[in-house]
Scaffold this active site. Structure first.
Site, PDB file in Angstrom:
ATOM      1  N   ASP A   1       0.869  -1.171   0.000  1.00 33.63           N
ATOM      2  CA  ASP A   1       0.000   0.000   0.000  1.00 33.63           C
ATOM      3  C   ASP A   1       0.913   1.230   0.000  1.00 33.63           C
ATOM      4  O   ASP A   1       2.135   1.132   0.135  1.00 33.63           O
ATOM      5  CB  ASP A   1      -0.978  -0.011   1.182  1.00 33.63           C
TER       6      ASP A   1
HETATM    7  C1  NOJ Z   1      -3.933   3.985   0.000  1.00 33.66           C
HETATM    8  C2  NOJ Z   1      -5.137   3.104   0.110  1.00 33.66           C
HETATM    9  O1  NOJ Z   1      -5.106   2.376   1.312  1.00 33.66           O
HETATM   10  C3  NOJ Z   1      -5.270   2.134  -1.039  1.00 33.66           C
HETATM   11  O2  NOJ Z   1      -6.487   1.466  -0.925  1.00 33.66           O
HETATM   12  C4  NOJ Z   1      -5.166   2.853  -2.350  1.00 33.66           C
HETATM   13  O3  NOJ Z   1      -5.321   1.957  -3.414  1.00 33.66           O
HETATM   14  C5  NOJ Z   1      -3.813   3.537  -2.415  1.00 33.66           C
HETATM   15  N1  NOJ Z   1      -3.707   4.503  -1.331  1.00 33.66           N
HETATM   16  C6  NOJ Z   1      -3.601   4.247  -3.730  1.00 33.66           C
HETATM   17  O4  NOJ Z   1      -4.426   5.330  -3.832  1.00 33.66           O
END
Ligand code: NOJ
Length: 747
Positions: A286
């Site tokens: 993430d």
């Molecule tokens: C953080 C989020 O937790 C995730 O779900 C998302 O895909 C990414 N950022 C990218 O935006």
């Protein structure tokens, strides 16, 4: 019989040849992957494991870096996120084509509930329990996104969520593993279409692996402490379903699980996902989650963070730059082998080949296709249907709804009735060149629905937040002039979502006070509640005669709401998350264990498992939702009373539409394993059927129960069905059980 056999043989041959072709394709791709890998330097390999945000929109804390283009030219980047539109993705891909090996970039994006056409937020859409409709909206989202440069969506989010304080409940399918798994499967199928490589397919990404939904206290990014049994039984099934549907990628998560950050968690990624489940795709971290392990405190610095993540099986580093800055050194220091890096690179290259990017890196960058896909009127129609299917009718005293189209005057009140962009919900995508004009507000939806004989009056009444009651008088005034009031209240769309945890989930501001004043006029009031999560609204629930929970419904919100208000669509949605009466009840979910001192009602608290100052029951339970018609459940039949592990139990029940409207019912089947070697939930959803019945019509609904539905993880974490008695419940919700039966599983 002969004919049937011939058909079977043909089908078998077709299936075998398909399997053969797919295997051959994979083989030939893996040969191609190997031949590319052989040409790559270590620096280029590490580059493939790197993902950066584009420069102009961020969904996390950005690292300023003006050398990105240079890095792409040097083959040091595998993927970009938040880069949308054919023009922009083409420009970046052009740079990648100037690199030595011309390895194409992947473009990832949070296409969570639509791209240009916006669909209901996933939690709302889940309430339709309509798997085909859910696949369809994901299909449309993929069609639009893939025409606009994107080849990878960071969806579906399949985290089970049982705490509405957590803002990200809006992104998932709710609290139940069985339904969650079905919906995860449906969404992956929708995004990936027939196969990766089709121009309208994007890679799906099952996230957040794993247990992110159980953040302590509902506080985003927080720790998770959970038993292995709970992990396997409740939190992993939707991930397994996404994998079974062919999800190309997984994203790990921000949380630690029992003290080990998911990003550096070998048990999750190597042992379960890539080991036991044999996942062949790749895992992306993430946003920044690799370097964030330093904050968690289980690694000292970026070097250790990179070591931990790559060893645990995280293949691609989203935005933290730990891999870029440390992997080469880790190899040099013999902390990792090049083989570990090769494995990650191969997984990523494999997907680039499967997508067809090596054949045509600009495959998703066709401006004409983009224009057509983003303006397809069929998508609007699908959005309207999906939105109507997601609206939950919570209350309808004296059948106030549906409203007549001949009403003379309607007072349209509330801070959200004229809102436009709010309807998009949290994860909207800003598509270049597209403004919000096409989104249908509730006000516009009402205007579209009604003819010149109905007058619509408007007053805002109050803001979403704050104490200002200056607008109350005007609102009361128009209410008095009207035959009926439609009041639209709730949250702002960005009050639920990532990093939007709340300790207070009441309807904000003075909105419920406004309702009180409107009710005092004596006029009938229909309340629309707009929100990304289950809110607490006891005053409204007790006093408003009619309530529709509209979530955030997307671009066709206004039309869909008008369809429901005036009976052109009979609401059928049912909640997939329990709605608490107060924050003190959280976490609250239907499939809980019995305690040794169970409470069965709210009147007796002496030495039993209850709250002294609060009900033990939710305000609205899992599976709850009304219709304009009524359904009668009769004639439950169980094919047998005893079944052996290799046998099936046939169950049937007759449902009759006893009201005056045609409508749909979601018939729910729950089981209780009465005595287990470990405690079993009081009830678990094991099947459901959504059926349509005309007024007066009856249908027999069939279910089959086999060993799988009777199994659970025992103390040794073995998936077993234990002989013994089971109770079967058929209901219109988890509490509204209409019929019950018993059977026994024998050896
Ligand atoms: C953080 C989020 O937790 C995730 O779900 C998302 O895909 C990414 N950022 C990218 O935006």
């Amino acid at each position: 019989m002969l004919k049937k056999n011939r058909v079977m043989v043909c089908l078998l041959l077709l299936w075998t040849s398909q399997v053969f072709t797919a295997t051959a394709q994979r083989k030939s791709i893996s040969q191609k992957v190997d031949s590319v890998l052989k040409l790559m330097t270590l620096d280029e390999k590490i580059g493939q494991l790197n993902q950066y945000n584009d420069d102009w929109k961020a969904t996390g804390p950005v690292t300023l870096d003006n050398t990105k283009r240079e890095q792409v030219k040097n083959g040091q980047l595998g993927s970009l996120l938040n880069c949308v539109g054919t023009a922009r993705t083409r420009a970046w891909q052009n740079i990648a084509m100037q690199s030595r090996l011309k390895i194409p970039l992947l473009f990832g994006q949070d296409v969570i509930h639509g791209y240009k056409t916006t669909f209901p937020i996933p939690l709302g859409e889940a309430c339709s329990w309509d798997l085909d409709a859910i696949t369809l909206t994901a299909r449309v989202a993929a069609t639009e996104a893939s025409a606009s440069g994107i080849n990878w969506t960071f969806a579906p989010m399949v985290d089970i969520a049982r705490d509405p304080r957590w803002g990200r409940v809006m992104e998932g399918a709710g609290e139940d593993p069985y339904l969650g798994a079905k919906i995860a499967y449906a969404r992956v199928k929708g995004f990936q279409g027939n196969q990766l490589g089709d121009t309208n397919a994007v890679m799906a990404c099952a996230k957040h692996f794993a247990a992110y939904g159980a953040a302590i206290g509902g506080r985003d990014y927080n720790s998770v402490d959970m038993s292995d049994r709970m992990l396997w039984e409740v939190y992993l099934p939707p991930f397994k379903a996404a994998l079974d549907a062919g999800a190309a990628t997984f994203m790990n998560s921000f949380n630690d699980l029992n003290g080990v950050p998911a990003t550096g968690n070998k048990y999750l990624q190597r042992d379960i996902l890539k080991g036991k489940w044999n996942f062949k795709g790749f895992v992306v971290s993430d946003w920044g989650s690799i370097s964030e392990m330093i904050n968690h405190g289980n690694v000292k610095n970026q070097y250790e963070a990179a070591l931990s993540a790559i060893t645990a099986g995280s293949d691609m580093d989203m935005e933290s730059r730990c891999y870029k800055n440390n992997l080469a050194q880790l190899v040099k220091d013999k902390k990792i082998t090049v083989a570990v890096i090769d494995d990650a690179v191969k997984r990523i290259l494999q997907k680039k080949f499967e997508l067809g990017l090596f054949d045509d890196p600009f495959k998703f960058c066709n401006a004409d296709r983009e224009k057509t896909a983003l303006n397809d009127p069929e998508h609007t129609k699908i959005a309207r249907e999906a939105a109507a299917k997601s609206i939950v009718l919570l209350k309808n005293q004296n059948n106030l709804l549906p409203l007549s189209k001949n009403i003379k005057t309607i007072a349209c009140i509330g801070p959200l009735i004229k809102a436009v962009k709010q309807n998009k919900g949290f994860w909207d995508v800003e598509v270049p060149g597209v403004d919000s004009n096409f989104i249908v507000s509730q006000w516009e939806g009402l205007q579209n629905k009604l003819g010149a004989t109905t007058t619509l009056l408007y007053a805002k009444g109050c803001d979403i937040e704050g104490n200002n009651k200056d607008g109350f008088a005007e609102a009361v005034d128009i209410a008095k002039q009207a035959d009926v009031v439609v009041l639209s209240i709730g949250e702002r769309r960005d009050m639920s979502g990532e990093a939007k945890s709340r300790s207070n989930i009441n309807i904000p501001g003075v909105q419920e006070e406004l309702l009180k004043e409107l009710l005092a006029t004596g006029k009938p009031v229909v309340v629309l509640i707009n929100a990304g999560r289950p809110l607490v609204f006891n005053y409204t629930a007790d006093n408003a005669p009619a309530i529709l929970y509209t979530w955030w419904l997307g671009s066709e919100a206004g039309n869909a709401i008008a369809d429901v208000l005036f009976g052109d669509y009979n609401p059928a949605a049912k909640l997939t998350m329990s709605f608490p009466r107060s924050v003190g009840q959280i976490p609250i979910y239907y499939s809980h264990f019995n305690t040794g001192r169970p409470a069965t009602n709210d009147n007796y608290h002496n030495y039993n498992s209850s709250y002294n100052d609060e009900s033990i029951f939710p305000r609205f339970e899992f599976g709850y939702g009304l219709s304009y018609t009524s359904f009668q459940y009769t004639d439950l039949q169980l094919g047998k009373r005893q079944l052996k592990p290799n046998e099936q139990l046939d169950v049937s029940v007759t449902i009759t539409n006893t009201g005056k409207y045609d409508g749909e019912e979601i018939v729910q089947l729950y089981l209780r394993d009465k005595v287990g070697s470990i405690v079993r939930p009081v009830q678990e959803l094991k099947d459901f059927k959504k059926i349509r019945l005309n007024s007066g019509e009856s249908k027999t609904v069939q279910f089959t129960i086999g060993k799988e539905k009777l199994s659970f993880y025992n103390q040794q974490l073995q998936w077993v069905a234990e002989p013994g008695d089971f109770e079967l419940m058929i209901g219109a919700s988890s509490r509204d059980i209409r019929l019950k039966g018993n059977f026994e599983l024998v050896k």
